[in-house]
Design a protein around this motif. Structure first.
Motif, PDB file in Angstrom:
ATOM      1  N   GLU A   1     -40.429  41.377  62.867  1.00  0.00           N
ATOM      2  CA  GLU A   1     -40.451  41.541  64.334  1.00  0.00           C
ATOM      3  C   GLU A   1     -39.231  40.900  65.003  1.00  0.00           C
ATOM      4  O   GLU A   1     -39.131  40.925  66.239  1.00  0.00           O
ATOM      5  N   MET A   2     -38.316  40.322  64.219  1.00  0.00           N
ATOM      6  CA  MET A   2     -37.132  39.658  64.770  1.00  0.00           C
ATOM      7  C   MET A   2     -36.276  40.650  65.544  1.00  0.00           C
ATOM      8  O   MET A   2     -35.961  41.739  65.058  1.00  0.00           O
ATOM      9  N   LYS A   3     -35.876  40.256  66.772  1.00  0.00           N
ATOM     10  CA  LYS A   3     -34.908  41.036  67.564  1.00  0.00           C
ATOM     11  C   LYS A   3     -33.602  40.265  67.569  1.00  0.00           C
ATOM     12  O   LYS A   3     -33.596  39.054  67.859  1.00  0.00           O
ATOM     13  N   TRP A   4     -32.485  40.944  67.301  1.00  0.00           N
ATOM     14  CA  TRP A   4     -31.163  40.309  67.378  1.00  0.00           C
ATOM     15  C   TRP A   4     -30.469  40.772  68.646  1.00  0.00           C
ATOM     16  O   TRP A   4     -30.313  41.973  68.874  1.00  0.00           O
ATOM     17  N   ILE A   5     -30.073  39.804  69.466  1.00  0.00           N
ATOM     18  CA  ILE A   5     -29.434  40.099  70.752  1.00  0.00           C
ATOM     19  C   ILE A   5     -28.027  39.532  70.717  1.00  0.00           C
ATOM     20  O   ILE A   5     -27.845  38.327  70.465  1.00  0.00           O
ATOM     21  N   GLU A   6     -27.033  40.385  70.972  1.00  0.00           N
ATOM     22  CA  GLU A   6     -25.641  39.929  70.895  1.00  0.00           C
ATOM     23  C   GLU A   6     -25.295  39.061  72.105  1.00  0.00           C
ATOM     24  O   GLU A   6     -25.698  39.349  73.234  1.00  0.00           O
ATOM     25  N   GLY A   7     -24.540  37.999  71.835  1.00  0.00           N
ATOM     26  CA  GLY A   7     -24.147  37.072  72.890  1.00  0.00           C
ATOM     27  C   GLY A   7     -22.640  36.999  73.038  1.00  0.00           C
ATOM     28  O   GLY A   7     -21.895  37.784  72.443  1.00  0.00           O
ATOM     29  N   PRO A   8     -22.135  36.039  73.837  1.00  0.00           N
ATOM     30  CA  PRO A   8     -20.705  35.927  74.100  1.00  0.00           C
ATOM     31  C   PRO A   8     -19.892  35.712  72.822  1.00  0.00           C
ATOM     32  O   PRO A   8     -20.392  35.164  71.835  1.00  0.00           O
ATOM     33  N   VAL A   9     -18.630  36.111  72.872  1.00  0.00           N
ATOM     34  CA  VAL A   9     -17.722  36.032  71.727  1.00  0.00           C
ATOM     35  C   VAL A   9     -17.124  34.617  71.630  1.00  0.00           C
ATOM     36  O   VAL A   9     -16.772  34.007  72.645  1.00  0.00           O
ATOM     37  N   GLY A  10     -17.024  34.096  70.394  1.00  0.00           N
ATOM     38  CA  GLY A  10     -16.243  32.888  70.122  1.00  0.00           C
ATOM     39  C   GLY A  10     -16.884  31.571  70.473  1.00  0.00           C
ATOM     40  O   GLY A  10     -16.345  30.520  70.139  1.00  0.00           O
ATOM     41  N   VAL A  11     -18.035  31.597  71.161  1.00  0.00           N
ATOM     42  CA  VAL A  11     -18.633  30.348  71.639  1.00  0.00           C
ATOM     43  C   VAL A  11     -19.319  29.601  70.496  1.00  0.00           C
ATOM     44  O   VAL A  11     -19.518  30.142  69.407  1.00  0.00           O
TER      45      VAL A  11
ATOM     46  N   LEU B   1     -33.551  35.491  78.640  1.00  0.00           N
ATOM     47  CA  LEU B   1     -33.875  36.820  78.107  1.00  0.00           C
ATOM     48  C   LEU B   1     -35.092  37.354  78.850  1.00  0.00           C
ATOM     49  O   LEU B   1     -36.069  36.624  79.042  1.00  0.00           O
ATOM     50  N   ASP B   2     -35.041  38.625  79.259  1.00  0.00           N
ATOM     51  CA  ASP B   2     -36.206  39.279  79.862  1.00  0.00           C
ATOM     52  C   ASP B   2     -36.905  40.079  78.762  1.00  0.00           C
ATOM     53  O   ASP B   2     -36.471  41.174  78.396  1.00  0.00           O
ATOM     54  N   MET B   3     -37.982  39.532  78.228  1.00  0.00           N
ATOM     55  CA  MET B   3     -38.653  40.133  77.064  1.00  0.00           C
ATOM     56  C   MET B   3     -39.513  41.336  77.446  1.00  0.00           C
ATOM     57  O   MET B   3     -40.095  41.964  76.561  1.00  0.00           O
ATOM     58  N   SER B   4     -39.580  41.679  78.756  1.00  0.00           N
ATOM     59  CA  SER B   4     -40.297  42.905  79.137  1.00  0.00           C
ATOM     60  C   SER B   4     -39.423  44.132  78.879  1.00  0.00           C
ATOM     61  O   SER B   4     -39.903  45.255  78.877  1.00  0.00           O
ATOM     62  N   LYS B   5     -38.128  43.917  78.673  1.00  0.00           N
ATOM     63  CA  LYS B   5     -37.194  45.028  78.453  1.00  0.00           C
ATOM     64  C   LYS B   5     -37.133  45.385  76.974  1.00  0.00           C
ATOM     65  O   LYS B   5     -37.233  44.509  76.103  1.00  0.00           O
ATOM     66  N   ALA B   6     -36.947  46.671  76.710  1.00  0.00           N
ATOM     67  CA  ALA B   6     -36.852  47.135  75.317  1.00  0.00           C
ATOM     68  C   ALA B   6     -35.613  46.559  74.638  1.00  0.00           C
ATOM     69  O   ALA B   6     -35.619  46.288  73.443  1.00  0.00           O
ATOM     70  N   ASP B   7     -34.550  46.381  75.437  1.00  0.00           N
ATOM     71  CA  ASP B   7     -33.281  45.895  74.893  1.00  0.00           C
ATOM     72  C   ASP B   7     -32.807  44.699  75.726  1.00  0.00           C
ATOM     73  O   ASP B   7     -31.908  44.820  76.550  1.00  0.00           O
ATOM     74  N   PRO B   8     -33.429  43.516  75.534  1.00  0.00           N
ATOM     75  CA  PRO B   8     -33.070  42.382  76.393  1.00  0.00           C
ATOM     76  C   PRO B   8     -31.622  41.938  76.194  1.00  0.00           C
ATOM     77  O   PRO B   8     -31.092  42.012  75.085  1.00  0.00           O
ATOM     78  N   GLN B   9     -30.995  41.524  77.279  1.00  0.00           N
ATOM     79  CA  GLN B   9     -29.626  41.005  77.227  1.00  0.00           C
ATOM     80  C   GLN B   9     -29.633  39.536  77.652  1.00  0.00           C
ATOM     81  O   GLN B   9     -30.579  39.078  78.289  1.00  0.00           O
ATOM     82  N   ILE B  10     -28.572  38.819  77.321  1.00  0.00           N
ATOM     83  CA  ILE B  10     -28.468  37.408  77.703  1.00  0.00           C
ATOM     84  C   ILE B  10     -27.875  37.295  79.104  1.00  0.00           C
ATOM     85  O   ILE B  10     -26.775  37.772  79.360  1.00  0.00           O
ATOM     86  N   ALA B  11     -28.634  36.674  80.013  1.00  0.00           N
ATOM     87  CA  ALA B  11     -28.089  36.301  81.329  1.00  0.00           C
ATOM     88  C   ALA B  11     -27.746  34.820  81.251  1.00  0.00           C
ATOM     89  O   ALA B  11     -28.558  34.018  80.774  1.00  0.00           O
ATOM     90  N   GLU B  12     -26.540  34.454  81.702  1.00  0.00           N
ATOM     91  CA  GLU B  12     -26.051  33.081  81.504  1.00  0.00           C
ATOM     92  C   GLU B  12     -25.771  32.399  82.836  1.00  0.00           C
ATOM     93  O   GLU B  12     -25.200  33.008  83.728  1.00  0.00           O
ATOM     94  N   ARG B  13     -26.180  31.135  82.948  1.00  0.00           N
ATOM     95  CA  ARG B  13     -25.739  30.333  84.099  1.00  0.00           C
ATOM     96  C   ARG B  13     -25.579  28.876  83.684  1.00  0.00           C
ATOM     97  O   ARG B  13     -26.352  28.370  82.858  1.00  0.00           O
ATOM     98  N   PRO B  14     -24.570  28.182  84.239  1.00  0.00           N
ATOM     99  CA  PRO B  14     -24.386  26.764  83.905  1.00  0.00           C
ATOM    100  C   PRO B  14     -25.448  25.903  84.570  1.00  0.00           C
ATOM    101  O   PRO B  14     -25.880  26.187  85.679  1.00  0.00           O
ATOM    102  N   LEU B  15     -25.886  24.856  83.856  1.00  0.00           N
ATOM    103  CA  LEU B  15     -26.857  23.902  84.410  1.00  0.00           C
ATOM    104  C   LEU B  15     -26.214  22.562  84.731  1.00  0.00           C
ATOM    105  O   LEU B  15     -26.623  21.888  85.681  1.00  0.00           O
ATOM    106  N   GLY B  16     -25.254  22.126  83.906  1.00  0.00           N
ATOM    107  CA  GLY B  16     -24.697  20.792  84.091  1.00  0.00           C
ATOM    108  C   GLY B  16     -23.386  20.633  83.348  1.00  0.00           C
ATOM    109  O   GLY B  16     -22.917  21.553  82.676  1.00  0.00           O
ATOM    110  N   PRO B  17     -22.771  19.438  83.451  1.00  0.00           N
ATOM    111  CA  PRO B  17     -21.487  19.181  82.811  1.00  0.00           C
ATOM    112  C   PRO B  17     -21.571  19.339  81.289  1.00  0.00           C
ATOM    113  O   PRO B  17     -22.663  19.316  80.724  1.00  0.00           O
ATOM    114  N   PRO B  18     -20.399  19.471  80.630  1.00  0.00           N
ATOM    115  CA  PRO B  18     -20.407  19.572  79.170  1.00  0.00           C
ATOM    116  C   PRO B  18     -20.905  18.279  78.536  1.00  0.00           C
ATOM    117  O   PRO B  18     -20.821  17.202  79.140  1.00  0.00           O
TER     118      PRO B  18
END
Length: 491
Positions: free
Chosen positions: A269-279, A331-348
């Protein structure tokens, strides 16, 4: 080699100390809170022998288990080597026999087939047992009262995976341990084992799956419904290892991925979702569900934080130029093909800590280490990446509120552990080691344990425990209450 190389991996707080010792009744300034009753265990890499190669790295050093025992306001300190197969083989030979980091093709032929793990990354407590773990092998059980090594742990012969992560997750409500092992079938095997041990420490599930590429999966997260495997493009290559090269090389041009599956489900049942490059990311703070949304909070950087992993992949970024942030992936798991939405929370930053009760659930604060932008002078040398953090941050991810604990000029901070309070409404305590310089000489410092109010870190320590010693840098630590210690398997 007969002498230790004078590189970043052997100076400052990485200076080899090579001492097993016990000290009773350490001096305490201030008052140890009544809640702080138990043991703070630390995983400390420290070479017993000079390395075979002068470009050796701190992650390749023998594991030591250290303990600060808090006993009704008194504090004792003990530190012992974890007697792994590797440690014992070299002890008998009185010299290093194992070569480059995670490359058996560079070893002395006399140790072919000997378990290479140094068990130097994380002390893990579960079901009355203490394990010292490193992700390239199985954990070693350690007696929490004597610090004697009991032996390799394989769940009474049931565990098939040859590896056990340094970052399992315990669900505080069910008592279950969720863990995994990558390269589960051996060196450069693409399989990952996903496992569950019940509250009594029995292995109840082990399933294997293949990851999209052969990456270092250092950490993972759980929610009430899901098991989540964030993976990043730092890859292993068998041909490179056979040529005597590095185990890991970062690929700045490849994507990251999230693998997500029902935590009690089947790996099919594993879903693989592609994320940002190089991170890159080594540690996730937490993950939780908000309806159909799954939030994953992680210590993200724009490339690998370890210079030796970047350079092996031809990525040349100065350590000070690394960009990053505490970041939320949703991730919105209600979607058939969830994508990653990204936002910063705090300093590095990195080396994040959560209250155990919040694991996999909505949470209102966490702690992590960072660099103080107002600090006077350069950071203290040492630690796994060569420079120690000098600020402790408390963050409220819901509203972004941030508070900081400062340390003396030039001091370094190791990862904190959280201790819950018995007082209703009180947020508990943090314990951590602070290395304070005595002079400009990077090897001349004194290590202290600070006890800090978890929800008032800006006030600094309520108690300082003085060791009078320069202790070697830790990787990770764990707090175990007196009640749990008294109920341990070895009591």
């Amino acid at each position: 080699m007969t002498a230790f190389p004078q590189t970043i991996h052997f100076i400052g707080t990485n200076t080899p100390r090579r001492m097993e010792l016990s000290l009773r009744n350490l001096p305490v300034e201030g008052q140890i809170p009544a809640d702080v009753e138990g043991a703070f265990f630390r995983a400390v890499p420290d070479n017993a022998h000079a390395p075979m190669f002068d470009d050796d790295i701190a992650l390749n050093h023998d594991g030591m288990i250290a303990r600060f025992n808090f006993d009704k306001g008194a504090v004792d300190f003990d530190i012992r080597y974890v007697e792994t197969e590797r440690y014992l083989a070299e002890k008998q030979a009185r010299r290093a026999l194992f070569g480059r980091y995670r490359n058996p093709f560079t070893d002395d032929p006399s140790v072919e087939g000997v378990d290479r793990t140094v068990a130097n990354t994380t002390p893990v407590w579960h079901a009355g047992r203490l394990f010292m773990t490193k992700e390239d092998g199985r954990g070693y059980e350690v007696n929490p009262h004597t610090l004697a090594t009991v032996g390799k742990w394989d769940y009474e012969g049931k565990l098939r995976s040859q590896t056990f992560t340094a970052h399992p997750r315990v669900d505080a409500q069910t008592g279950e341990l969720f863990f995994f092992g990558y390269e589960a079938g051996g060196l450069c095997d693409p399989n990952v084992a996903y496992c569950i041990a019940d509250k009594d420490g029995n292995l109840v599930k082990e399933q294997w799956f293949e990851q999209p590429y052969l990456s270092t999966i250092h950490d993972f997260v759980i929610t009430e419904k899901y098991a989540i495997f964030p993976i990043f493009p730092t890859l292993a290559d068998l041909d490179r290892l056979k040529a005597g090269g590095a185990h890991w090389a970062h690929h700045q041009d490849k994507p990251s991925y999230i693998g997500i599956m029902p935590r009690y489900g089947d790996v099919s049942e594993m879903k693989w979702i592609e994320g940002p490059v190089g991170v890159s990311c080594f540690h996730e703070v937490n993950a939780y569900e908000d309806g159909d949304l799954v939030h994953i909070d992680l210590c993200l950087t724009n490339s690998n934080a370890f210079a030796f992993m970047r350079e092996a992949g031809g990525v040349h970024i100065d350590q000070r130029e690394l960009q990053g942030a505490l970041t939320r992936w949703t991730l919105d798991m209600s979607k058939a093909d969830p994508q990653i939405a990204e936002r910063p929370l705090g300093p590095p930053g990195d080396l994040c800590r959560l209250a155990d009760a919040d694991q996999g659930r909505p949470y209102n604060r966490a702690w992590y280490l960072s660099m103080n932008p107002q600090a006077k002078g350069p950071p203290m040398l040492g630690g796994p990446v060569g420079a120690n953090f000098n600020a402790l941050l408390r963050i409220e991810p819901g509203n972004g509120r941030l508070t900081m604990m400062e340390v003396p000029p030039g001091a370094g901070i190791s990862e904190p552990a959280h201790i819950p309070s018995a007082t209703p409404g009180h947020g508990g305590w943090l314990v951590m080691v602070i290395d304070v310089p005595n002079s400009p000489n990077p090897a001349d410092y004194s290590s202290e344990v600070w006890v800090v109010e978890a929800d008032a870190v800006e006030n600094g320590p309520v108690a300082r425990v003085k060791t009078g010693l320069p202790l070697r840098s830790q990787v990770h630590g764990a707090w175990v209450s007196r009640e749990r210690l008294d109920a341990s398997v070895h009591h």
